[in-house]
Scaffold this active site. Structure first.
Site, PDB file in Angstrom:
ATOM      1  N   GLY B 120       0.789  -1.223   0.000  1.00 10.48           N
ATOM      2  CA  GLY B 120       0.000   0.000   0.000  1.00 10.48           C
ATOM      3  C   GLY B 120       0.818   1.268   0.000  1.00 10.48           C
ATOM      4  O   GLY B 120       0.242   2.359   0.054  1.00 10.48           O
ATOM      5  N   GLY B 164       4.180  -3.387  -3.963  1.00  9.23           N
ATOM      6  CA  GLY B 164       3.983  -3.804  -5.360  1.00  9.23           C
ATOM      7  C   GLY B 164       4.056  -2.569  -6.228  1.00  9.23           C
ATOM      8  O   GLY B 164       5.057  -2.290  -6.873  1.00  9.23           O
ATOM      9  N   ARG B 165       2.971  -1.787  -6.165  1.00 11.89           N
ATOM     10  CA  ARG B 165       2.909  -0.554  -6.934  1.00 11.89           C
ATOM     11  C   ARG B 165       4.151   0.315  -6.723  1.00 11.89           C
ATOM     12  O   ARG B 165       4.705   0.852  -7.682  1.00 11.89           O
ATOM     13  CB  ARG B 165       1.681   0.237  -6.491  1.00 11.89           C
ATOM     14  CG  ARG B 165       1.484   1.560  -7.213  1.00 11.89           C
ATOM     15  CD  ARG B 165       0.544   2.478  -6.420  1.00 11.89           C
ATOM     16  NE  ARG B 165      -0.652   1.784  -6.001  1.00 11.89           N
ATOM     17  CZ  ARG B 165      -1.774   1.751  -6.704  1.00 11.89           C
ATOM     18  NH1 ARG B 165      -1.860   2.398  -7.834  1.00 11.89           N
ATOM     19  NH2 ARG B 165      -2.818   1.087  -6.252  1.00 11.89           N
ATOM     20  N   CYS B 233     -15.586   3.705 -26.521  1.00 11.54           N
ATOM     21  CA  CYS B 233     -16.934   4.204 -26.796  1.00 11.54           C
ATOM     22  C   CYS B 233     -17.682   4.671 -25.554  1.00 11.54           C
ATOM     23  O   CYS B 233     -18.869   4.424 -25.412  1.00 11.54           O
ATOM     24  CB  CYS B 233     -17.741   3.116 -27.487  1.00 11.54           C
ATOM     25  SG  CYS B 233     -18.064   1.693 -26.435  1.00 11.54           S
TER      26      CYS B 233
END
Lengths: 304, 304
Positions: B120, B164-165, B233
């Site tokens: 985190g 991680g991030r 779209c």
């Protein structure tokens, strides 16, 4: 369908280069609020889509298109958004676009031969949210078109619709296997399935609602109120909140109806998950039409 | 890492069947608000993750784990969520979990040998939102651990973190080619790129913010305020709102830094789009490590 000036010029050059004369429509942004999720409201003024009708740009695009050698402007298009539970936005948009067409006929001899009103017909996801029938949309749209063209003394254009979701959504049912449960006393009971936001991002992305049933316990008393959670590493990975089911147990099959639109096309390999198989069912017989992914598939394009 | 009673029983059976004795941790939900997007707040009480610390379930899970033959409970785990810009939630959670460990030591002779505080750690996506340094997280977590174990007379457990991030996010930059622009006078100028929510769903899903630059115009005066729209779209397919750039033109390369986490893993083939290639760059040399998808890839698993 030409969305903006860049595309118009590009298409003109391509057509000239290829010595073709494609029929084109202009996509207009009529500035109508479709009363749907802002992510899928596409015909409002502040939209990335189309030439805004309420600025001079639509007229400018029309005259440019008419004077571009190699392009043949045959009509107009709008698309208001997705999941429109009301027909009124179509009527408003038809009114605005036909008034524009009449003005353009007078000023530039524009001939509206085709009107494409896009899609957006809603489908029923929830038992208590019925969608208008196809005939309700059709009656309303056709009546408005006939009436308005009459009043404005326009020829009746060819009417084109682009239903997508309303054709395929109910043709698909997502099947999950139930695994663990987690009871937080007095608060919520989570029931986990072997899929989630990787194969259906719509609940997390648009707060979309679905019904769910336990396929192998149909008709049994619905005794438990549970929240269906996916297997992905986010709290947002909830498929259905607070749904009443027959006691769900590990190994049961959870079915989510109306999963035929946007689930598979928006599916990902998040958490290195494998995208599901698709089976076609007809008259009690099932046939695999897309096989489940394998772990080898996940690295098939890697060169390290 | 065992998340719930179902997994605990299942793992016990598997271990016994295989005659293995795996070390396990219990995942606890400490009931701490991490002050992040609700989709990625995972350690609150009403969470699908972990045994809630504030109910009796954590203790029940611990005694079950300790008495399950075939399982060896070596420690505890929590994960508060993603992108925590503050260290205080870690300190609160460490405090709560160590108090629990001390109680469990007294009551059940539980020996906390490993404490896994999850991940985190935030990264800086925006110029004006710096993230705490790794050493700030490390200092705070380690200090709290040392202090609290001292006060509670616990042995210092092995500390495990799961960044991680914060390891990979800044290693990736997404590159797009700019195409059309659409100016709605007085309202907004949209600049379109050849990607969008199919390769980066984070802005649409969590309202995530990114910076963007025109890679081939670095250092030129940033004269234009534009909104970067994707090719998909939906109106929700906006990558960056109101960013100041050197005049962006068709053919320019738009770079979005800090795209190394969650973009590719959450990418889809929405609108039959092809997932992008990935190139590794080192000392000025680029090497393709994943090739771009082809249209054949999209139907490779179909059998109709």
């Amino acid at each position: 369908m030409v969305d903006n000036f860049h595309e118009l010029a590009l298409l003109g050059r391509l057509a000239t280069g290829l010595r073709k004369t494609p029929d084109i429509l202009l996509r207009l942004s009529p500035g109508v609020d479709p009363h749907t999720h802002s992510h899928v409201a596409t015909g409002v003024l502040d939209s990335k889509f189309g030439f805004p009708l309420t600025t001079g740009q639509a007229e400018e695009a029309l005259t440019k298109a008419m004077s571009t050698p190699g392009l043949k402007l045959t009509g107009l298009h709008f698309h208001l958004g997705s999941s429109l539970f009301e027909v009124e936005p179509y009527l408003q948009a038809i009114d605005l676009v036909l008034q524009f067409a009449a003005q353009m006929k007078q000023r530039h001899r524009f001939d509206l031969r085709e009107l494409n009103v896009g899609g957006g017909f809603a489908v029923q996801y929830l038992l208590d949210s019925p969608a208008p029938s196809v005939s309700r949309y059709a009656d309303a749209i056709v009546s408005a078109l006939v009436e308005q063209t009459g009043e404005l003394k326009l020829e009746q254009p060819r009417l084109v619709i682009e239903p997508g979701r309303s054709v395929v959504a109910r043709a698909g049912t997502a099947l999950y296997t139930i695994g663990a449960s987690k009871d937080i006393p007095g608060l919520r009971r989570y029931v986990f399935v072997d899929g989630g936001m990787g194969d259906n991002i719509r609940p997390a992305l648009y707060d979309s609602k679905y019904e769910a049933v336990v396929a192998n316990k149909m008709g049994q008393p619905e005794t438990d109120v549970v929240t269906i959670a996916g297997k992905f590493c986010e709290s947002g990975d909830i498929l259905v909140k607070d749904v009443r089911l027959p006691k769900p147990e590990a190994g049961d099959v959870l079915a989510m109806p109306t999963s035929g639109a946007y689930s598979i096309p928006m599916s990902s390999n998040y958490n290195a998950s494998l995208r599901p198989a698709i089976a076609m069912v007809k008259e009690g017989k099932a046939r695999l039409i897309r096989r489940r992914e394998t772990y080898d598939d996940l690295t098939a394009h890697d060169s390290v």
